[in-house]
Enzyme design. Structure first.
Site, PDB file in Angstrom:
ATOM      1  N   GLU A 224       4.577   9.696  -5.771  1.00 47.28           N
ATOM      2  CA  GLU A 224       3.966   8.672  -6.622  1.00 47.28           C
ATOM      3  C   GLU A 224       2.655   9.215  -7.183  1.00 47.28           C
ATOM      4  O   GLU A 224       1.708   9.476  -6.436  1.00 47.28           O
ATOM      5  CB  GLU A 224       3.709   7.394  -5.834  1.00 47.28           C
ATOM      6  CG  GLU A 224       3.118   6.283  -6.675  1.00 47.28           C
ATOM      7  CD  GLU A 224       2.897   5.002  -5.885  1.00 47.28           C
ATOM      8  OE1 GLU A 224       3.144   3.916  -6.445  1.00 47.28           O
ATOM      9  OE2 GLU A 224       2.478   5.083  -4.713  1.00 47.28           O
TER      10      GLU A 224
ATOM     11  N   GLY B 152       0.822  -1.201   0.000  1.00 49.46           N
ATOM     12  CA  GLY B 152       0.000   0.000   0.000  1.00 49.46           C
ATOM     13  C   GLY B 152       0.858   1.255   0.000  1.00 49.46           C
ATOM     14  O   GLY B 152       1.933   1.282  -0.600  1.00 49.46           O
TER      15      GLY B 152
ATOM     16  N   GLU C 212       5.639  -3.236   0.713  1.00 51.99           N
ATOM     17  CA  GLU C 212       5.780  -2.779  -0.672  1.00 51.99           C
ATOM     18  C   GLU C 212       4.941  -1.527  -0.786  1.00 51.99           C
ATOM     19  O   GLU C 212       3.715  -1.577  -0.752  1.00 51.99           O
ATOM     20  CB  GLU C 212       5.330  -3.870  -1.651  1.00 51.99           C
ATOM     21  CG  GLU C 212       5.848  -3.642  -3.067  1.00 51.99           C
ATOM     22  CD  GLU C 212       4.951  -2.734  -3.873  1.00 51.99           C
ATOM     23  OE1 GLU C 212       5.211  -1.502  -3.858  1.00 51.99           O
ATOM     24  OE2 GLU C 212       4.024  -3.225  -4.520  1.00 51.99           O
ATOM     25  N   LEU C 213       5.633  -0.371  -0.941  1.00 51.73           N
ATOM     26  CA  LEU C 213       4.995   0.926  -0.708  1.00 51.73           C
ATOM     27  C   LEU C 213       5.018   1.845  -1.917  1.00 51.73           C
ATOM     28  O   LEU C 213       4.830   3.052  -1.778  1.00 51.73           O
ATOM     29  CB  LEU C 213       5.669   1.613   0.487  1.00 51.73           C
ATOM     30  CG  LEU C 213       5.746   0.771   1.759  1.00 51.73           C
ATOM     31  CD1 LEU C 213       6.424   1.546   2.878  1.00 51.73           C
ATOM     32  CD2 LEU C 213       4.376   0.303   2.206  1.00 51.73           C
TER      33      LEU C 213
ATOM     34  N   CYS D 256       2.207   0.344  -8.890  1.00 51.47           N
ATOM     35  CA  CYS D 256       3.392   0.827  -8.173  1.00 51.47           C
ATOM     36  C   CYS D 256       4.604   0.947  -9.083  1.00 51.47           C
ATOM     37  O   CYS D 256       5.556   1.667  -8.753  1.00 51.47           O
ATOM     38  CB  CYS D 256       3.712  -0.112  -7.020  1.00 51.47           C
ATOM     39  SG  CYS D 256       2.433  -0.155  -5.760  1.00 51.47           S
TER      40      CYS D 256
END
Length: 476
Positions: A378, A229, A248-249, A284
Protein backbone atom coordinates in the site's frame (compact mmCIF):
# COMPACT_ATOMS: atom_id res chain seq x y z
CA UNK A 1 -9.77 29.14 15.29
CA UNK A 2 -8.02 26.50 17.40
CA UNK A 3 -7.94 26.82 21.16
CA UNK A 4 -4.64 26.74 23.04
CA UNK A 5 -5.43 23.31 24.46
CA UNK A 6 -8.07 20.58 24.43
CA UNK A 7 -9.08 18.07 27.14
CA UNK A 8 -9.57 14.36 26.71
CA UNK A 9 -12.87 12.75 27.74
CA UNK A 10 -13.09 10.20 30.54
CA UNK A 11 -16.51 8.73 31.36
CA UNK A 12 -18.29 11.60 29.55
CA UNK A 13 -16.31 14.34 31.32
CA UNK A 14 -13.59 16.67 30.05
CA UNK A 15 -10.22 16.22 31.76
CA UNK A 16 -7.47 18.77 31.24
CA UNK A 17 -4.66 16.60 32.58
CA UNK A 18 -1.09 17.60 33.37
CA UNK A 19 0.72 15.96 30.44
CA UNK A 20 0.28 17.48 27.01
CA UNK A 21 0.56 16.17 23.46
CA UNK A 22 1.60 18.60 20.74
CA UNK A 23 -0.61 18.69 17.66
CA UNK A 24 1.49 19.72 14.67
CA UNK A 25 0.28 21.80 11.72
CA UNK A 26 1.19 19.31 9.01
CA UNK A 27 2.00 22.02 6.47
CA UNK A 28 4.06 24.45 8.55
CA UNK A 29 5.52 21.91 10.96
CA UNK A 30 4.70 24.22 13.88
CA UNK A 31 2.80 23.35 17.06
CA UNK A 32 -0.83 24.31 16.38
CA UNK A 33 -2.31 23.38 19.75
CA UNK A 34 -1.94 20.85 22.55
CA UNK A 35 -4.22 18.17 23.92
CA UNK A 36 -4.30 16.51 27.32
CA UNK A 37 -2.39 13.22 27.25
CA UNK A 38 -3.87 10.28 29.17
CA UNK A 39 -1.92 7.25 30.36
CA UNK A 40 -2.52 3.55 30.99
CA UNK A 41 -4.11 4.26 34.38
CA UNK A 42 -6.61 6.59 32.73
CA UNK A 43 -7.41 3.91 30.19
CA UNK A 44 -8.14 1.45 33.01
CA UNK A 45 -10.57 3.97 34.50
CA UNK A 46 -12.26 4.36 31.12
CA UNK A 47 -12.68 0.62 30.62
CA UNK A 48 -14.09 0.22 34.12
CA UNK A 49 -16.53 3.08 33.51
CA UNK A 50 -17.67 1.57 30.21
CA UNK A 51 -18.15 -1.79 31.89
CA UNK A 52 -20.24 -0.20 34.64
CA UNK A 53 -22.29 1.76 32.09
CA UNK A 54 -23.29 -1.28 30.03
CA UNK A 55 -26.56 -1.84 31.87
CA UNK A 56 -27.64 1.77 31.71
CA UNK A 57 -26.77 1.97 28.01
CA UNK A 58 -28.71 -1.20 27.33
CA UNK A 59 -31.79 0.39 28.90
CA UNK A 60 -31.23 3.77 27.24
CA UNK A 61 -34.19 3.65 24.89
CA UNK A 62 -33.88 3.79 21.10
CA UNK A 63 -35.62 7.16 20.93
CA UNK A 64 -33.15 8.49 23.51
CA UNK A 65 -30.20 7.23 21.47
CA UNK A 66 -31.74 8.83 18.41
CA UNK A 67 -32.06 12.14 20.25
CA UNK A 68 -28.35 12.05 21.16
CA UNK A 69 -27.38 11.42 17.56
CA UNK A 70 -29.72 14.14 16.27
CA UNK A 71 -28.18 16.58 18.74
CA UNK A 72 -24.77 15.71 17.29
CA UNK A 73 -26.01 16.34 13.75
CA UNK A 74 -27.28 19.78 14.75
CA UNK A 75 -24.11 20.75 16.60
CA UNK A 76 -21.78 19.49 13.88
CA UNK A 77 -23.66 21.61 11.38
CA UNK A 78 -23.28 24.63 13.65
CA UNK A 79 -19.56 23.93 14.10
CA UNK A 80 -18.88 22.94 10.50
CA UNK A 81 -16.21 25.60 9.83
CA UNK A 82 -14.41 24.88 13.10
CA UNK A 83 -14.33 21.16 12.40
CA UNK A 84 -13.07 21.68 8.84
CA UNK A 85 -10.30 24.05 9.94
CA UNK A 86 -9.15 21.71 12.72
CA UNK A 87 -9.01 18.85 10.22
CA UNK A 88 -7.11 20.96 7.70
CA UNK A 89 -4.47 21.81 10.31
CA UNK A 90 -4.03 18.50 12.08
CA UNK A 91 -4.12 16.28 8.96
CA UNK A 92 -2.85 18.67 6.28
CA UNK A 93 -6.02 17.97 4.29
CA UNK A 94 -6.95 20.73 1.81
CA UNK A 95 -9.71 22.89 3.22
CA UNK A 96 -12.23 21.96 0.52
CA UNK A 97 -11.70 18.26 1.20
CA UNK A 98 -11.86 18.93 4.94
CA UNK A 99 -15.26 20.56 4.50
CA UNK A 100 -16.33 17.50 2.53
CA UNK A 101 -15.32 15.21 5.37
CA UNK A 102 -17.37 17.27 7.81
CA UNK A 103 -20.35 16.69 5.53
CA UNK A 104 -19.71 12.95 5.70
CA UNK A 105 -19.43 13.15 9.50
CA UNK A 106 -22.87 14.76 9.61
CA UNK A 107 -24.33 12.23 7.17
CA UNK A 108 -22.96 9.29 9.15
CA UNK A 109 -24.51 10.50 12.40
CA UNK A 110 -27.76 11.24 10.56
CA UNK A 111 -27.89 7.70 9.18
CA UNK A 112 -27.19 6.32 12.66
CA UNK A 113 -30.01 8.41 14.12
CA UNK A 114 -32.39 6.89 11.61
CA UNK A 115 -31.15 3.35 12.25
CA UNK A 116 -31.28 3.68 16.05
CA UNK A 117 -35.07 3.21 16.07
CA UNK A 118 -35.24 0.35 13.60
CA UNK A 119 -32.99 -2.29 15.11
CA UNK A 120 -35.53 -5.03 14.63
CA UNK A 121 -35.78 -8.77 15.09
CA UNK A 122 -37.94 -11.27 13.27
CA UNK A 123 -40.62 -13.87 13.73
CA UNK A 124 -39.56 -17.42 12.90
CA UNK A 125 -41.76 -20.20 11.63
CA UNK A 126 -40.60 -23.17 13.69
CA UNK A 127 -43.40 -25.48 12.62
CA UNK A 128 -41.30 -27.19 9.99
CA UNK A 129 -42.35 -30.70 11.09
CA UNK A 130 -44.68 -32.43 13.50
CA UNK A 131 -41.94 -32.38 16.15
CA UNK A 132 -42.17 -28.59 16.45
CA UNK A 133 -45.93 -28.14 16.06
CA UNK A 134 -47.17 -25.38 18.36
CA UNK A 135 -43.74 -23.72 18.76
CA UNK A 136 -43.09 -20.12 17.73
CA UNK A 137 -39.73 -18.32 17.51
CA UNK A 138 -38.77 -14.67 17.87
CA UNK A 139 -35.45 -12.84 17.74
CA UNK A 140 -34.30 -9.41 18.81
CA UNK A 141 -30.99 -7.54 18.82
CA UNK A 142 -29.37 -6.48 22.10
CA UNK A 143 -26.22 -4.41 22.72
CA UNK A 144 -22.99 -6.37 22.71
CA UNK A 145 -21.60 -4.43 25.68
CA UNK A 146 -18.52 -2.20 26.06
CA UNK A 147 -16.51 -1.84 22.85
CA UNK A 148 -13.06 -0.51 21.94
CA UNK A 149 -12.16 1.58 18.92
CA UNK A 150 -8.78 2.48 17.41
CA UNK A 151 -8.77 4.91 14.47
CA UNK A 152 -6.04 6.18 12.09
CA UNK A 153 -4.88 9.65 11.07
CA UNK A 154 -6.20 9.93 7.54
CA UNK A 155 -9.95 10.47 8.19
CA UNK A 156 -9.99 11.81 11.77
CA UNK A 157 -13.68 12.68 11.58
CA UNK A 158 -15.38 10.17 9.35
CA UNK A 159 -13.57 7.03 10.48
CA UNK A 160 -14.32 8.00 14.07
CA UNK A 161 -17.95 8.60 13.09
CA UNK A 162 -18.21 5.11 11.58
CA UNK A 163 -17.43 3.61 14.96
CA UNK A 164 -18.93 6.07 17.44
CA UNK A 165 -22.31 6.71 15.79
CA UNK A 166 -23.25 3.01 15.39
CA UNK A 167 -22.13 2.33 18.98
CA UNK A 168 -24.54 4.95 20.30
CA UNK A 169 -27.32 3.66 18.05
CA UNK A 170 -26.70 0.10 19.24
CA UNK A 171 -26.52 1.06 22.92
CA UNK A 172 -22.87 0.16 23.48
CA UNK A 173 -20.55 2.16 25.76
CA UNK A 174 -17.19 2.72 24.09
CA UNK A 175 -13.59 3.71 24.62
CA UNK A 176 -11.98 5.38 21.60
CA UNK A 177 -8.30 5.85 20.93
CA UNK A 178 -7.92 8.36 18.07
CA UNK A 179 -4.60 8.68 16.25
CA UNK A 180 -2.09 10.68 18.28
CA UNK A 181 -1.17 12.77 15.23
CA UNK A 182 -4.79 13.79 14.56
CA UNK A 183 -6.78 13.79 17.81
CA UNK A 184 -8.66 17.10 17.48
CA UNK A 185 -11.66 15.95 15.48
CA UNK A 186 -12.41 13.10 17.88
CA UNK A 187 -12.08 15.41 20.89
CA UNK A 188 -14.48 17.95 19.38
CA UNK A 189 -16.93 15.08 18.81
CA UNK A 190 -16.43 14.23 22.49
CA UNK A 191 -17.21 17.81 23.45
CA UNK A 192 -20.53 17.56 21.62
CA UNK A 193 -21.34 14.15 23.16
CA UNK A 194 -20.67 15.61 26.60
CA UNK A 195 -23.60 18.01 26.01
CA UNK A 196 -26.04 15.09 25.85
CA UNK A 197 -27.68 12.95 28.52
CA UNK A 198 -25.82 9.74 27.67
CA UNK A 199 -25.42 7.62 30.82
CA UNK A 200 -22.21 8.27 32.72
CA UNK A 201 -19.40 6.10 31.39
CA UNK A 202 -21.01 5.75 27.96
CA UNK A 203 -17.95 7.18 26.25
CA UNK A 204 -14.29 7.96 26.77
CA UNK A 205 -12.07 9.48 24.08
CA UNK A 206 -8.40 9.12 24.93
CA UNK A 207 -5.45 9.93 22.61
CA UNK A 208 -3.41 7.52 24.70
CA UNK A 209 0.07 6.59 23.38
CA UNK A 210 0.25 3.22 21.69
CA UNK A 211 2.51 1.71 24.36
CA UNK A 212 -0.18 2.47 26.97
CA UNK A 213 -3.13 1.21 24.92
CA UNK A 214 -2.77 -2.58 25.06
CA UNK A 215 -5.74 -3.00 27.39
CA UNK A 216 -8.04 -1.89 24.54
CA UNK A 217 -7.04 -5.13 22.84
CA UNK A 218 -6.61 -7.55 25.71
CA UNK A 219 -9.10 -6.55 28.43
CA UNK A 220 -11.93 -9.12 28.53
CA UNK A 221 -14.43 -6.53 29.81
CA UNK A 222 -14.42 -5.09 26.29
CA UNK A 223 -16.58 -7.27 24.05
CA UNK A 224 -15.41 -5.99 20.68
CA UNK A 225 -12.37 -4.34 19.07
CA UNK A 226 -12.86 -2.33 15.89
CA UNK A 227 -9.52 -1.30 14.40
CA UNK A 228 -8.79 0.74 11.29
CA UNK A 229 -5.14 1.08 10.35
CA UNK A 230 -2.18 -0.93 9.08
CA UNK A 231 -1.36 -4.62 8.96
CA UNK A 232 -0.52 -4.59 12.66
CA UNK A 233 -4.24 -5.19 13.00
CA UNK A 234 -3.65 -8.92 12.51
CA UNK A 235 -1.31 -8.92 15.52
CA UNK A 236 -3.97 -7.14 17.56
CA UNK A 237 -6.52 -9.75 16.56
CA UNK A 238 -4.22 -12.51 17.80
CA UNK A 239 -4.07 -10.80 21.22
CA UNK A 240 -7.77 -9.99 21.48
CA UNK A 241 -8.88 -13.22 23.13
CA UNK A 242 -12.58 -14.04 22.88
CA UNK A 243 -13.79 -10.60 21.87
CA UNK A 244 -15.25 -9.90 18.45
CA UNK A 245 -12.79 -8.14 16.10
CA UNK A 246 -13.33 -6.14 12.92
CA UNK A 247 -10.36 -4.91 10.91
CA UNK A 248 -9.98 -2.48 8.01
CA UNK A 249 -6.33 -2.62 7.01
CA UNK A 250 -5.93 -0.85 3.70
CA UNK A 251 -5.18 -1.91 0.15
CA UNK A 252 -3.48 -1.12 -3.13
CA UNK A 253 -6.63 -0.51 -5.13
CA UNK A 254 -6.74 -1.19 -8.86
CA UNK A 255 -8.97 0.39 -11.49
CA UNK A 256 -9.62 -1.22 -14.88
CA UNK A 257 -10.32 0.96 -17.93
CA UNK A 258 -11.86 -1.29 -20.59
CA UNK A 259 -11.23 -0.93 -24.31
CA UNK A 260 -14.73 0.43 -25.03
CA UNK A 261 -14.12 3.66 -23.06
CA UNK A 262 -12.45 5.71 -25.79
CA UNK A 263 -15.31 8.20 -26.07
CA UNK A 264 -15.26 9.23 -22.42
CA UNK A 265 -11.58 9.37 -21.55
CA UNK A 266 -11.68 12.99 -20.38
CA UNK A 267 -14.21 12.15 -17.68
CA UNK A 268 -12.31 9.01 -16.72
CA UNK A 269 -9.07 10.99 -16.42
CA UNK A 270 -10.78 13.40 -14.02
CA UNK A 271 -12.01 10.57 -11.83
CA UNK A 272 -8.70 8.68 -11.87
CA UNK A 273 -6.75 11.78 -10.91
CA UNK A 274 -9.19 12.49 -8.11
CA UNK A 275 -9.10 8.88 -6.89
CA UNK A 276 -5.31 8.67 -6.95
CA UNK A 277 -4.33 12.06 -5.54
CA UNK A 278 -7.24 13.23 -3.38
CA UNK A 279 -5.93 13.75 0.15
CA UNK A 280 -2.41 13.16 -1.18
CA UNK A 281 -3.33 9.54 -1.81
CA UNK A 282 -3.65 8.86 1.92
CA UNK A 283 -6.78 6.77 1.63
CA UNK A 284 -7.18 3.01 1.92
CA UNK A 285 -9.09 3.01 -1.38
CA UNK A 286 -6.87 5.47 -3.24
CA UNK A 287 -6.32 4.49 -6.89
CA UNK A 288 -2.84 2.94 -6.92
CA UNK A 289 -2.88 0.62 -9.96
CA UNK A 290 -4.47 1.78 -13.23
CA UNK A 291 -5.00 -1.04 -15.75
CA UNK A 292 -5.72 0.19 -19.28
CA UNK A 293 -6.64 -1.68 -22.46
CA UNK A 294 -4.02 -1.54 -25.21
CA UNK A 295 -6.42 0.20 -27.61
CA UNK A 296 -6.69 3.34 -25.45
CA UNK A 297 -3.52 3.17 -23.34
CA UNK A 298 -1.50 5.86 -25.11
CA UNK A 299 -4.37 8.35 -25.22
CA UNK A 300 -5.27 7.82 -21.58
CA UNK A 301 -1.63 8.16 -20.53
CA UNK A 302 -1.36 11.53 -22.30
CA UNK A 303 -4.55 12.73 -20.63
CA UNK A 304 -3.43 11.63 -17.17
CA UNK A 305 -0.02 13.28 -17.43
CA UNK A 306 -1.53 16.53 -18.66
CA UNK A 307 -4.15 16.59 -15.89
CA UNK A 308 -1.72 15.69 -13.10
CA UNK A 309 0.58 18.53 -14.11
CA UNK A 310 -2.24 21.03 -13.48
CA UNK A 311 -2.76 20.02 -9.85
CA UNK A 312 -2.03 22.85 -7.45
CA UNK A 313 0.07 21.78 -4.47
CA UNK A 314 0.80 23.81 -1.37
CA UNK A 315 -0.86 25.29 1.71
CA UNK A 316 -3.98 23.22 2.47
CA UNK A 317 -5.65 26.25 4.02
CA UNK A 318 -5.97 27.87 0.58
CA UNK A 319 -9.13 26.97 -1.31
CA UNK A 320 -7.20 26.57 -4.58
CA UNK A 321 -4.94 23.82 -3.17
CA UNK A 322 -5.64 20.28 -4.34
CA UNK A 323 -2.52 18.51 -3.05
CA UNK A 324 -1.38 19.07 0.52
CA UNK A 325 1.39 17.46 2.56
CA UNK A 326 1.63 13.85 3.58
CA UNK A 327 1.14 13.23 7.27
CA UNK A 328 4.85 13.82 7.98
CA UNK A 329 8.20 14.00 6.26
CA UNK A 330 9.11 10.41 7.10
CA UNK A 331 6.07 9.16 5.20
CA UNK A 332 7.10 11.21 2.16
CA UNK A 333 10.70 9.98 2.38
CA UNK A 334 9.50 6.37 2.58
CA UNK A 335 7.34 6.67 -0.52
CA UNK A 336 9.98 8.56 -2.49
CA UNK A 337 12.28 5.65 -1.71
CA UNK A 338 9.76 3.25 -3.25
CA UNK A 339 9.66 5.40 -6.38
CA UNK A 340 13.45 5.38 -6.62
CA UNK A 341 13.53 1.60 -6.16
CA UNK A 342 11.03 1.16 -8.99
CA UNK A 343 13.07 3.44 -11.26
CA UNK A 344 16.22 1.41 -10.63
CA UNK A 345 14.29 -1.71 -11.61
CA UNK A 346 13.28 -0.16 -14.96
CA UNK A 347 10.15 1.87 -14.23
CA UNK A 348 9.59 5.16 -16.02
CA UNK A 349 8.38 8.25 -14.14
CA UNK A 350 5.88 10.00 -16.40
CA UNK A 351 5.45 12.99 -14.09
CA UNK A 352 6.23 14.00 -10.52
CA UNK A 353 8.62 12.16 -8.23
CA UNK A 354 10.07 15.19 -6.46
CA UNK A 355 9.81 15.95 -2.78
CA UNK A 356 10.25 18.91 -0.45
CA UNK A 357 9.77 18.03 3.20
CA UNK A 358 6.40 16.33 3.63
CA UNK A 359 5.25 17.54 0.19
CA UNK A 360 5.58 14.76 -2.39
CA UNK A 361 4.65 15.61 -5.97
CA UNK A 362 1.76 13.81 -7.62
CA UNK A 363 3.58 10.98 -9.36
CA UNK A 364 2.64 8.63 -12.21
CA UNK A 365 4.83 5.73 -13.33
CA UNK A 366 4.68 2.95 -15.90
CA UNK A 367 6.60 -0.29 -16.48
CA UNK A 368 6.78 -1.00 -12.74
CA UNK A 369 8.05 -4.53 -12.17
CA UNK A 370 5.54 -6.97 -10.63
CA UNK A 371 7.56 -7.51 -7.46
CA UNK A 372 8.16 -3.83 -6.68
CA UNK A 373 6.71 -2.33 -3.51
CA UNK A 374 4.56 0.04 -5.57
CA UNK A 375 2.86 -3.04 -7.02
CA UNK A 376 2.70 -5.24 -3.95
CA UNK A 377 2.19 -2.93 -0.97
CA UNK A 378 0.00 0.00 0.00
CA UNK A 379 1.64 3.25 -1.17
CA UNK A 380 -0.63 5.47 0.95
CA UNK A 381 0.55 8.57 -0.85
CA UNK A 382 0.26 10.53 -4.11
CA UNK A 383 1.59 7.81 -6.44
CA UNK A 384 -0.14 5.74 -9.13
CA UNK A 385 1.15 3.28 -11.72
CA UNK A 386 -0.05 2.51 -15.24
CA UNK A 387 -0.23 -0.99 -16.73
CA UNK A 388 -1.45 -2.36 -20.07
CA UNK A 389 -3.74 -5.31 -20.69
CA UNK A 390 -5.04 -6.91 -23.86
CA UNK A 391 -7.98 -8.99 -22.59
CA UNK A 392 -10.47 -8.38 -19.82
CA UNK A 393 -9.69 -11.69 -18.15
CA UNK A 394 -6.03 -10.67 -18.08
CA UNK A 395 -7.00 -7.46 -16.29
CA UNK A 396 -9.03 -9.37 -13.70
CA UNK A 397 -6.02 -11.57 -13.01
CA UNK A 398 -3.82 -8.49 -12.57
CA UNK A 399 -6.24 -7.01 -10.03
CA UNK A 400 -6.34 -10.27 -8.08
CA UNK A 401 -2.53 -10.55 -8.08
CA UNK A 402 -2.41 -8.75 -4.78
CA UNK A 403 -2.39 -9.59 -1.10
CA UNK A 404 -5.09 -6.94 -0.62
CA UNK A 405 -8.76 -6.83 -1.55
CA UNK A 406 -10.66 -3.77 -0.34
CA UNK A 407 -12.30 -2.20 -3.41
CA UNK A 408 -11.66 -2.15 -7.16
CA UNK A 409 -13.00 0.05 -9.96
CA UNK A 410 -14.05 -1.00 -13.47
CA UNK A 411 -14.87 1.43 -16.28
CA UNK A 412 -16.81 -0.53 -18.89
CA UNK A 413 -20.03 -0.40 -20.91
CA UNK A 414 -19.99 -4.19 -21.29
CA UNK A 415 -22.53 -5.69 -18.89
CA UNK A 416 -20.92 -9.12 -19.18
CA UNK A 417 -17.58 -7.65 -18.17
CA UNK A 418 -19.14 -5.82 -15.23
CA UNK A 419 -20.84 -8.97 -13.96
CA UNK A 420 -17.70 -11.03 -14.51
CA UNK A 421 -15.70 -8.52 -12.45
CA UNK A 422 -18.25 -8.82 -9.64
CA UNK A 423 -17.99 -12.62 -9.82
CA UNK A 424 -14.22 -12.95 -10.14
CA UNK A 425 -12.55 -10.06 -8.33
CA UNK A 426 -11.37 -10.91 -4.81
CA UNK A 427 -12.51 -7.59 -3.36
CA UNK A 428 -14.87 -6.37 -0.68
CA UNK A 429 -16.50 -4.10 -3.27
CA UNK A 430 -16.49 -3.55 -7.03
CA UNK A 431 -17.33 -0.04 -8.27
CA UNK A 432 -18.50 -0.03 -11.89
CA UNK A 433 -17.94 3.12 -13.96
CA UNK A 434 -16.17 4.95 -11.16
CA UNK A 435 -12.97 4.72 -9.14
CA UNK A 436 -12.55 2.36 -6.17
CA UNK A 437 -12.23 5.47 -3.97
CA UNK A 438 -16.04 5.91 -4.05
CA UNK A 439 -17.82 5.37 -0.75
CA UNK A 440 -21.22 6.30 0.62
CA UNK A 441 -21.59 6.00 4.36
CA UNK A 442 -24.59 3.66 4.44
CA UNK A 443 -23.06 1.03 2.16
CA UNK A 444 -21.22 -2.07 3.43
CA UNK A 445 -17.48 -1.31 3.40
CA UNK A 446 -14.59 -3.61 4.16
CA UNK A 447 -12.13 -6.00 2.60
CA UNK A 448 -10.87 -9.54 2.18
CA UNK A 449 -7.41 -11.09 2.23
CA UNK A 450 -4.92 -8.76 3.96
CA UNK A 451 -7.39 -5.86 3.77
CA UNK A 452 -9.22 -7.09 6.85
CA UNK A 453 -12.47 -8.67 7.94
CA UNK A 454 -15.94 -7.44 8.80
CA UNK A 455 -17.90 -4.57 7.32
CA UNK A 456 -18.52 -0.97 8.27
CA UNK A 457 -21.39 1.19 7.03
CA UNK A 458 -23.77 2.21 9.79
CA UNK A 459 -26.33 -0.61 9.66
CA UNK A 460 -23.64 -3.26 9.26
CA UNK A 461 -21.63 -1.86 12.16
CA UNK A 462 -24.75 -1.84 14.35
CA UNK A 463 -25.26 -5.53 13.54
CA UNK A 464 -21.67 -6.21 14.64
CA UNK A 465 -22.25 -4.33 17.91
CA UNK A 466 -25.38 -6.27 18.80
CA UNK A 467 -26.09 -9.88 19.72
CA UNK A 468 -29.10 -11.89 18.63
CA UNK A 469 -31.41 -13.16 21.35
CA UNK A 470 -33.85 -15.98 20.60
CA UNK A 471 -37.10 -16.69 22.40
CA UNK A 472 -39.15 -19.83 21.71
CA UNK A 473 -42.77 -20.09 22.93
CA UNK A 474 -44.75 -23.31 23.02
CA UNK A 475 -48.53 -23.15 22.87
CA UNK A 476 -49.91 -23.91 26.31
Amino acid sequence: MLRKSYPYYLANSAVKGKRKLDVIDKYTGEVATRVALPDAATLEQAIAAAHDAAGNMKHFKPYQRQAVLEHCVTRFRERRDELAYALCVEAGKPIGDSAGEVTRLIETFKIAAEEAVRINGETLNLEISGRSAGYHGYTRRVPLGPVAFITPFNFPLNLVAHKVAPAIAAGCPFVLKPAERTPLGALIIGEVLAETDLPRGAFSILPVPGHDAEALVTDPRLKMLSFTGGLIGWDLKAKAGHKKVTLELGGNAACIVDGDQGQRLDAIVDRLVFGAFYQSGQSCISVQRILVHDDIYDELRRGLVAKIRTLKAGDPKKKSTFLGPMIDENAAIRLQGWIDEAKKAGAKVLCGGGRKGAMLEATLLEDVAPDEKLQRMEAFGPVAILQRFSSFDEALGMVNDSDFGLQAGVFTDNLRHAMRAWDELEQGGVIVNDVPSFRVDNMPYGGVKSSGLGREGVRYAIEDMTDMRLMVIRDS
